[in-house]
Design an enzyme around this catalytic site. Structure first.
Site, PDB file in Angstrom:
ATOM      1  N   ASP A  85       9.261   2.835  -0.263  1.00 28.30           N
ATOM      2  CA  ASP A  85       8.226   3.484   0.535  1.00 28.30           C
ATOM      3  C   ASP A  85       8.399   3.023   1.975  1.00 28.30           C
ATOM      4  OD1 ASP A  85       6.045   4.433   1.829  1.00 28.30           O
ATOM      5  OD2 ASP A  85       4.558   3.716   0.377  1.00 28.30           O
ATOM      6  N   LYS A  89       4.378   8.798   8.927  1.00 29.06           N
ATOM      7  CA  LYS A  89       4.048   8.176  10.210  1.00 29.06           C
ATOM      8  C   LYS A  89       5.000   8.623  11.328  1.00 29.06           C
ATOM      9  CE  LYS A  89       0.970   4.854   8.326  1.00 29.06           C
ATOM     10  NZ  LYS A  89       1.005   4.237   7.020  1.00 29.06           N
ATOM     11  N   TYR A 101       0.851  -1.188   0.000  1.00 23.90           N
ATOM     12  CA  TYR A 101       0.000   0.000   0.000  1.00 23.90           C
ATOM     13  C   TYR A 101       0.884   1.234   0.000  1.00 23.90           C
ATOM     14  CZ  TYR A 101      -3.393   3.482   1.645  1.00 23.90           C
ATOM     15  OH  TYR A 101      -4.195   4.591   1.782  1.00 23.90           O
TER      16      TYR A 101
END
Ligand code: PLP
Length: 437
Positions: free
Chosen positions: A242, A270, A147
């Site tokens: 990522d 994050k 994702y």
């Protein structure tokens, strides 16, 4: 347990559904995947959160990863208070941006320049634009099951078989956009090589989670990342890691430090904001020089480098990088994963429990015992029905997990022996429930 335990959550969620799609502002929160309504949270402290009915939980969601110091850490609160008192946004440079940029560039091996943005989605979207511009090529290769946020071109998963052209996973993603994305299975370097051979001179970049965390926790197979790196170099394809989830979680310098493999560009998010909206992309200086205003590739943001986000991120990283902190997190995660595996075995429930740094994965496998989950086809065979029962029982015993099987668990520096023992006691009861179906 009876639903009156969650009565105020129920009332609020019922109202929320009249106001917002599904009553939530991000879909997995809704609890659909585990057949439950979300609990509405009132406050958090350390490893614990409290809902609006007064129920307390040990929290393994931690805002889906960012809160590596737990909720409302004193150092983060102090830094945020100071930032609030001196102005929450300027749209001009501030010193804190230099400080966080220096920190990140020093920590992440391949990062020579960085640009701050406000979400992981934005970081990925911008990195892809840069990769297309720098290579003069159009197509992006991704791994199914990874994702990368909700940017159009990556809302694409595999059709039947590795060679399939992209098929949109969401209505509203145009076929033209989706067909610019190719998909291979995760942890399969041969598939990457075959795709590069099949599309010579067309692929701008390959993007992947170097440690997959969005299909549950699936670490890379030994040698996989290096093989992908070599293939990208050979075919002139830019490699984008990522690390929005795994950066600052699997190791202080991210997966690239852990495995010694250098991407051309890296996305972060994050933990880098410590619970504030902050993300970043960066990498080789010659690539990053192409970003506006140094170069022609446009990318901007009203709230980019926001003083609160910089303060939250800096305070968080400064604590995380103190000697021994990362090791302590990894030790506790291993201890918890082993404990969960033992409780599952005791109940006769086949699971695969893994940890890496401060991330954990718990898969309810389909019966082959302690099989290793390598990529999303393995993950997709998991017993989501058992996970749903397990999730609800854990909630009823004061442990809050991500309301979907294919998510990683996160621990913080505040998840100590007390919290782990509380969790394992709850797990004993929850595995026993899960064993019944
Ligand atoms: C969470 C996540 C994103 C998206 O970040 P947002 O801040 O939710 O937009 C992108 N990539 C990975 C690997 C993620 O885990």
């Amino acid at each position: 347990m009876s639903t009156h335990l969650y009565e105020r959550s129920h009332v609020l969620h019922t109202r929320a559904k009249e106001l917002m799609p599904g009553g939530v502002n991000s879909p997995v929160r809704s609890g659909k995947a585990v057949g439950a309504e979300p609990v509405t949270l009132a406050y958090g402290s350390g490893a614990w959160v409290t809902d609006v009915d007064g129920n307390q939980y040990v929290d393994y969601v931690l805002s889906w990863g960012p809160l590596v110091l737990g909720h409302a850490h004193e150092k983060v609160r102090m830094a945020l208070h100071a930032a609030v008192d001196t102005g929450t946004s300027f749209g001009f440079p501030t010193e804190a941006e230099n400080e966080l940029a220096e920190f990140v560039i020093k920590a992440v091996p391949s990062m020579e320049r960085v640009r701050f943005v406000s979400s992981g989605t934005e970081a990925v979207m911008s990195a892809l634009r840069l990769a297309r511009a720098a290579s003069g090529r159009e197509v992006i290769l991704k791994c199914s099951g990874c994702y990368h946020g909700h940017t159009d071109s990556l809302l694409v998963s595999a059709g039947s078989g590795a060679a399939s052209l992209g098929i949109p996973s969401s209505p509203g993603v145009g076929q033209a956009v989706a067909s610019g994305t190719l998909v291979v299975p995760y942890n399969d370097a041969d598939a990457v090589g075959a795709m590069f051979e099949a599309h010579p001179g067309r692929i701008a970049a390959m993007i992947l989670e170097p440690v997959a965390g969005n299909m549950g926790l699936v670490p890379p197979q030994p040698g996989y990342l290096q093989k992908v790196r070599d293939l990208c170099t050979k075919h002139g394809v830019l490699l984008i890691f990522d690390e929005v989830m795994c950066g600052f979680r699997v190791a202080l310098g991210g997966a690239q430090a852990l495995y010694g493999v250098s991407p051309d560009l890296t996305c972060l998010g994050k933990v880098i904001g410590g619970g504030l909206p902050c993300a970043a992309y960066g990498g080789r200086a010659d690539l990053m020089r192409q970003i506006s205003p140094e170069g022609p590739v446009y990318q901007a943001g009203t709230l980019s480098g926001n003083p609160l986000a910089m303060a939250g991120g800096l305070a968080t990283l400064r604590e995380l990088f103190k000697p021994g902190v990362q090791e302590g997190l990894a030790r506790n995660a291993t201890h918890l994963a082993e404990g969960l595996a033992a409780e599952a075995a005791r109940a006769g429930v086949p699971v695969a429990a893994t940890s890496l740094g401060s991330m954990l994965g718990l898969f309810f496998t389909a019966g082959e015992g302690k099989q290793v989950v390598r990529w999303e086809n393995d993950a997709a065979r998991c017993r989501t029905d058992r996970y749903a029962v397990f999730w609800r029982s854990m909630r009823d015993h004061g442990v809050l997990l991500a309301p979907a099987q294919f998510e990683s668990w996160f621990i913080s520096t505040r998840h100590d022996e007390k919290e782990i023992q509380h969790t394992l006691r709850a797990a004993r009861a929850a595995f026993a429930e899960a064993a019944k179906i």
